[in-house]
Design a protein around this motif. Structure first.
Motif, PDB file in Angstrom:
ATOM      1  N   ALA A   1      22.748  70.866  30.080  1.00  0.00           N
ATOM      2  CA  ALA A   1      23.997  71.532  29.722  1.00  0.00           C
ATOM      3  C   ALA A   1      25.164  70.578  29.909  1.00  0.00           C
ATOM      4  CB  ALA A   1      24.189  72.775  30.596  1.00  0.00           C
ATOM      5  N   GLN A   2      26.191  70.759  29.084  1.00  0.00           N
ATOM      6  CA  GLN A   2      27.360  69.887  29.146  1.00  0.00           C
ATOM      7  C   GLN A   2      28.630  70.728  29.096  1.00  0.00           C
ATOM      8  OE1 GLN A   2      27.654  67.163  25.870  1.00  0.00           O
ATOM      9  NE2 GLN A   2      29.588  66.324  26.563  1.00  0.00           N
TER      10      GLN A   2
ATOM     11  N   GLU B   1      30.905  66.582  32.089  1.00  0.00           N
ATOM     12  CA  GLU B   1      29.950  66.931  33.147  1.00  0.00           C
ATOM     13  C   GLU B   1      28.613  67.368  32.539  1.00  0.00           C
ATOM     14  OE1 GLU B   1      29.577  70.010  36.922  1.00  0.00           O
ATOM     15  OE2 GLU B   1      31.088  70.386  35.396  1.00  0.00           O
ATOM     16  N   TYR B   2      27.520  66.829  33.083  1.00  0.00           N
ATOM     17  CA  TYR B   2      26.167  67.212  32.664  1.00  0.00           C
ATOM     18  C   TYR B   2      25.420  67.766  33.868  1.00  0.00           C
ATOM     19  CZ  TYR B   2      26.721  64.590  28.322  1.00  0.00           C
ATOM     20  OH  TYR B   2      27.147  64.141  27.107  1.00  0.00           O
ATOM     21  N   ARG B   3      24.638  68.807  33.633  1.00  0.00           N
ATOM     22  CA  ARG B   3      23.741  69.339  34.658  1.00  0.00           C
ATOM     23  C   ARG B   3      22.469  69.799  33.963  1.00  0.00           C
ATOM     24  NH1 ARG B   3      26.224  70.325  39.885  1.00  0.00           N
ATOM     25  NH2 ARG B   3      28.444  69.879  39.708  1.00  0.00           N
TER      26      ARG B   3
ATOM     27  N   LEU C   1      18.292  60.423  36.308  1.00  0.00           N
ATOM     28  CA  LEU C   1      18.500  61.509  37.256  1.00  0.00           C
ATOM     29  C   LEU C   1      19.795  62.244  36.906  1.00  0.00           C
ATOM     30  CD1 LEU C   1      17.473  59.855  40.639  1.00  0.00           C
ATOM     31  CD2 LEU C   1      16.116  61.342  39.152  1.00  0.00           C
ATOM     32  N   VAL C   2      19.701  63.601  36.882  1.00  0.00           N
ATOM     33  CA  VAL C   2      20.833  64.446  36.515  1.00  0.00           C
ATOM     34  C   VAL C   2      20.968  65.524  37.583  1.00  0.00           C
ATOM     35  CG1 VAL C   2      21.747  66.026  34.756  1.00  0.00           C
ATOM     36  CG2 VAL C   2      20.446  64.004  34.053  1.00  0.00           C
ATOM     37  N   ASN C   3      22.200  65.926  37.888  1.00  0.00           N
ATOM     38  CA  ASN C   3      22.441  66.994  38.861  1.00  0.00           C
ATOM     39  C   ASN C   3      21.675  68.250  38.468  1.00  0.00           C
ATOM     40  OD1 ASN C   3      24.252  65.716  40.660  1.00  0.00           O
ATOM     41  ND2 ASN C   3      25.907  65.998  39.194  1.00  0.00           N
ATOM     42  N   TRP C   4      20.990  68.832  39.458  1.00  0.00           N
ATOM     43  CA  TRP C   4      20.193  70.040  39.243  1.00  0.00           C
ATOM     44  C   TRP C   4      21.096  71.252  39.443  1.00  0.00           C
ATOM     45  CZ3 TRP C   4      15.392  71.458  42.726  1.00  0.00           C
ATOM     46  CH2 TRP C   4      14.807  72.639  42.260  1.00  0.00           C
ATOM     47  N   GLY C   5      21.539  71.865  38.370  1.00  0.00           N
ATOM     48  CA  GLY C   5      22.323  73.093  38.434  1.00  0.00           C
ATOM     49  C   GLY C   5      23.600  72.947  39.247  1.00  0.00           C
ATOM     50  N   ARG C   6      24.112  74.100  39.687  1.00  0.00           N
ATOM     51  CA  ARG C   6      25.340  74.096  40.492  1.00  0.00           C
ATOM     52  C   ARG C   6      25.230  75.127  41.596  1.00  0.00           C
ATOM     53  NH1 ARG C   6      30.818  76.233  40.658  1.00  0.00           N
ATOM     54  NH2 ARG C   6      30.407  77.726  39.021  1.00  0.00           N
ATOM     55  N   ARG C   7      25.609  74.705  42.814  1.00  0.00           N
ATOM     56  CA  ARG C   7      25.623  75.574  43.970  1.00  0.00           C
ATOM     57  C   ARG C   7      27.023  76.170  44.142  1.00  0.00           C
ATOM     58  NH1 ARG C   7      22.216  72.790  43.322  1.00  0.00           N
ATOM     59  NH2 ARG C   7      22.790  70.646  43.452  1.00  0.00           N
ATOM     60  N   GLN C   8      27.129  77.267  44.888  1.00  0.00           N
ATOM     61  CA  GLN C   8      28.405  77.964  45.042  1.00  0.00           C
ATOM     62  C   GLN C   8      29.504  77.094  45.630  1.00  0.00           C
ATOM     63  OE1 GLN C   8      27.761  81.723  47.058  1.00  0.00           O
ATOM     64  NE2 GLN C   8      27.719  82.718  45.062  1.00  0.00           N
ATOM     65  N   ASP C   9      29.152  76.158  46.489  1.00  0.00           N
ATOM     66  CA  ASP C   9      30.169  75.328  47.134  1.00  0.00           C
ATOM     67  C   ASP C   9      30.577  74.114  46.293  1.00  0.00           C
ATOM     68  OD1 ASP C   9      27.703  74.096  47.418  1.00  0.00           O
ATOM     69  OD2 ASP C   9      28.134  73.327  49.420  1.00  0.00           O
ATOM     70  N   GLU C  10      30.025  73.992  45.075  1.00  0.00           N
ATOM     71  CA  GLU C  10      30.350  72.864  44.208  1.00  0.00           C
ATOM     72  C   GLU C  10      31.409  73.253  43.181  1.00  0.00           C
ATOM     73  OE1 GLU C  10      26.264  70.286  44.124  1.00  0.00           O
ATOM     74  OE2 GLU C  10      26.443  71.893  42.659  1.00  0.00           O
ATOM     75  N   ASN C  11      32.332  72.347  42.932  1.00  0.00           N
ATOM     76  CA  ASN C  11      33.349  72.570  41.908  1.00  0.00           C
ATOM     77  C   ASN C  11      32.727  72.429  40.531  1.00  0.00           C
ATOM     78  OD1 ASN C  11      35.412  72.903  43.817  1.00  0.00           O
ATOM     79  ND2 ASN C  11      35.747  70.691  43.926  1.00  0.00           N
TER      80      ASN C  11
END
Length: 136
Positions: free
Chosen positions: A105-106, A110-112, A36-46
């Motif tokens: 992506a790396q 950090e991986y997403r 399991l890997v984080n799905w993309g990035r939301r605006q409130d995420e660093n």
């Protein structure tokens, strides 16, 4: 672009919405293991990764993802959800033996993962973007 997905991981069924914090997608590794890997990035995420959860295929070909050491991956997803132009929600099954293509992506440690999207070729489709489906 899919807004939610359904998948199975380690014997459990998951329904994951991109808009929710800590959304993760299953990524099939070359070893056959699924992680399991984080799905993309939301605006409130660093972080420095691109915002959103999707990568247009054309932007990958144009080299816009090059700084993130992009790797194509397969996402073992059973169903994905899209909202059409009239705001109707539809769940679509992924055919057995096919995968949604992802971009891993790396940025430093950090991986997403992002879902790769294409423009539908049919003129009567009520979506502007569609996940890229690949076969084994």
């Amino acid at each position: 672009m899919p807004e939610a997905v359904m998948y199975q991981h380690q014997g459990k069924k998951y329904t994951v919405y991109f808009a929710r914090t800590n959304a993760m997608l299953p990524v099939r590794l070359a070893s056959g293991e699924t992680r399991l890997v984080n799905w993309g990035r939301r605006q409130d995420e660093n972080g420095e990764m691109p915002l959103g959860g999707w990568a247009r295929l054309q932007s990958i070909h144009d080299g816009k993802w090059g700084q993130y050491t992009p790797k194509p991956v397969r996402l073992p997803i059973d169903k994905f959800m899209k909202t059409d132009y009239e705001s109707h929600v539809h769940w679509h099954e992924v055919t057995r033996g096919q995968w949604i293509q992802g971009l891993l992506a790396q940025e430093e440690s950090e991986y997403r993962v992002y879902i790769v999207t294409i423009i539908p070729e049919l003129l009567d489709v009520c979506y502007d973007r569609w996940p890229r489906i690949v076969a084994r």
